[in-house]
Design a protein around this motif. Sequence first.
Motif, PDB file in Angstrom:
ATOM      1  N   TYR A   1       0.818  -1.214   0.000  1.00 26.03           N
ATOM      2  CA  TYR A   1       0.000   0.000   0.000  1.00 26.03           C
ATOM      3  C   TYR A   1       0.848   1.258   0.000  1.00 26.03           C
ATOM      4  CZ  TYR A   1      -3.095  -3.664   1.589  1.00 26.03           C
ATOM      5  OH  TYR A   1      -3.778  -4.844   1.689  1.00 26.03           O
ATOM      6  N   GLU A   2       0.425   2.253  -0.772  1.00 25.93           N
ATOM      7  CA  GLU A   2       1.095   3.546  -0.695  1.00 25.93           C
ATOM      8  C   GLU A   2       0.946   4.082   0.724  1.00 25.93           C
ATOM      9  OE1 GLU A   2       1.289   8.001  -2.704  1.00 25.93           O
ATOM     10  OE2 GLU A   2      -0.456   6.720  -3.110  1.00 25.93           O
ATOM     11  N   GLY A   3       2.071   4.513   1.289  1.00 24.27           N
ATOM     12  CA  GLY A   3       2.045   4.975   2.671  1.00 24.27           C
ATOM     13  C   GLY A   3       2.495   3.907   3.647  1.00 24.27           C
ATOM     14  N   GLN A   5       5.266   0.614   4.676  1.00 24.43           N
ATOM     15  CA  GLN A   5       6.595   0.042   4.485  1.00 24.43           C
ATOM     16  C   GLN A   5       6.838  -0.997   5.578  1.00 24.43           C
ATOM     17  OE1 GLN A   5      10.260   2.397   5.303  1.00 24.43           O
ATOM     18  NE2 GLN A   5      10.893   1.793   3.237  1.00 24.43           N
ATOM     19  N   TYR A  37       2.849   1.816   8.846  1.00 28.49           N
ATOM     20  CA  TYR A  37       1.836   2.390   7.971  1.00 28.49           C
ATOM     21  C   TYR A  37       1.645   3.858   8.320  1.00 28.49           C
ATOM     22  CZ  TYR A  37      -2.055   2.228  11.464  1.00 28.49           C
ATOM     23  OH  TYR A  37      -2.897   2.418  12.544  1.00 28.49           O
ATOM     24  N   ALA A  75       1.662  12.548  -3.099  1.00 26.68           N
ATOM     25  CA  ALA A  75       2.230  11.216  -2.932  1.00 26.68           C
ATOM     26  C   ALA A  75       2.810  11.051  -1.530  1.00 26.68           C
ATOM     27  CB  ALA A  75       3.314  10.975  -3.974  1.00 26.68           C
ATOM     28  N   SER A  76       2.845   9.821  -1.060  1.00 23.35           N
ATOM     29  CA  SER A  76       3.430   9.532   0.251  1.00 23.35           C
ATOM     30  C   SER A  76       4.928   9.815   0.237  1.00 23.35           C
ATOM     31  CB  SER A  76       3.184   8.065   0.602  1.00 23.35           C
ATOM     32  OG  SER A  76       3.882   7.698   1.763  1.00 23.35           O
ATOM     33  N   CYS A  85      -3.576   3.857   5.366  1.00 24.38           N
ATOM     34  CA  CYS A  85      -3.274   3.602   3.963  1.00 24.38           C
ATOM     35  C   CYS A  85      -3.984   2.368   3.402  1.00 24.38           C
ATOM     36  CB  CYS A  85      -1.769   3.505   3.747  1.00 24.38           C
ATOM     37  SG  CYS A  85      -0.920   2.215   4.682  1.00 24.38           S
ATOM     38  N   TRP A  97       0.122  13.452   4.511  1.00 24.35           N
ATOM     39  CA  TRP A  97       0.274  12.137   5.129  1.00 24.35           C
ATOM     40  C   TRP A  97       0.786  12.281   6.555  1.00 24.35           C
ATOM     41  CZ3 TRP A  97      -0.833   7.543   2.552  1.00 24.35           C
ATOM     42  CH2 TRP A  97      -1.067   7.658   1.166  1.00 24.35           C
TER      43      TRP A  97
END
Length: 278
Positions: free
Chosen positions: A116-118, A120, A124, A139-140, A214, A235
């Motif tokens: 998911y974007e955001g 890692q 989250y 963008a994140s 996210c 974010w």
Amino acid sequence: MSKFVAALPMYDWPEARGEIDAQWARLRDAFRQRGIDAPDAVIRSNRELPAVPGGIRDGAGKPVAPDPATLPPNELDFHQLWLSPALLFAQTCWGPMELGLAKHVQVVAQPNYDAYEGGQGELYSSALVMAVDGGPSVASPADGKALIPIDLIRAKRFTFNNPDSMSGLIGLTRDLEAMGESLDIFASRGESGGHRSSIVAVAEGRADIAAIDCESWALAQHFEPAAKGVKVVGWTARRKGLPYITARTTPEKIIAAMRDAVVAVERGSEQPLVQRVG
């Protein structure tokens, strides 16, 4: 029939229930291969929780929750689920954990948010969403640091899912405090009852901004029409995602076997499922 219960309620949107059931089936089978008495299916209502006459008590015998049999049968009280002595495996949030739940449960593993974007690994973040205005979404940040557009959100109406939510309220509060600000920058604050409801409220003009974790934001872009009416303007910082937990009374031997199982499921899946803990 298993004496345990399991649930994966945090992203259990009606449109995603087939995927949630499949996720549990993989976990269940891996648990059973290791001798764990895992239930056939996840639960989705209070009526499926085992009755506890006299109410649920902590290790010292102090009452911490009522008998599940006394609650509305068609609803699912998350705190009741988390505190159930029959809990084998479920998701929670670090908000409730920090607010007292941690002493009543044990952490098994952390989800993996790489898809998911955001996200890692086990971390989250939440997308800050506002109504579309013709401009692009933000963008994140690659570094995972907070990106809070203070001037844009000041004096706006903020809606959040629940008061104990890390992704919807507590995380943003901490990011604002790190910037020398507070939730007082908002003209008003209101509780929506869920991330999906927050998105709808912003899209319909009943609120101006919300923080959506996210994975919920990814679900919304697939299944919630109102998501087309909002865009990402910032974010929150990345933090540990929703942990998988078990009851405080679950033996360490079973917890160790569950940890091995979730790692095995992750390795056998195209999409990462968990990060091992312990």
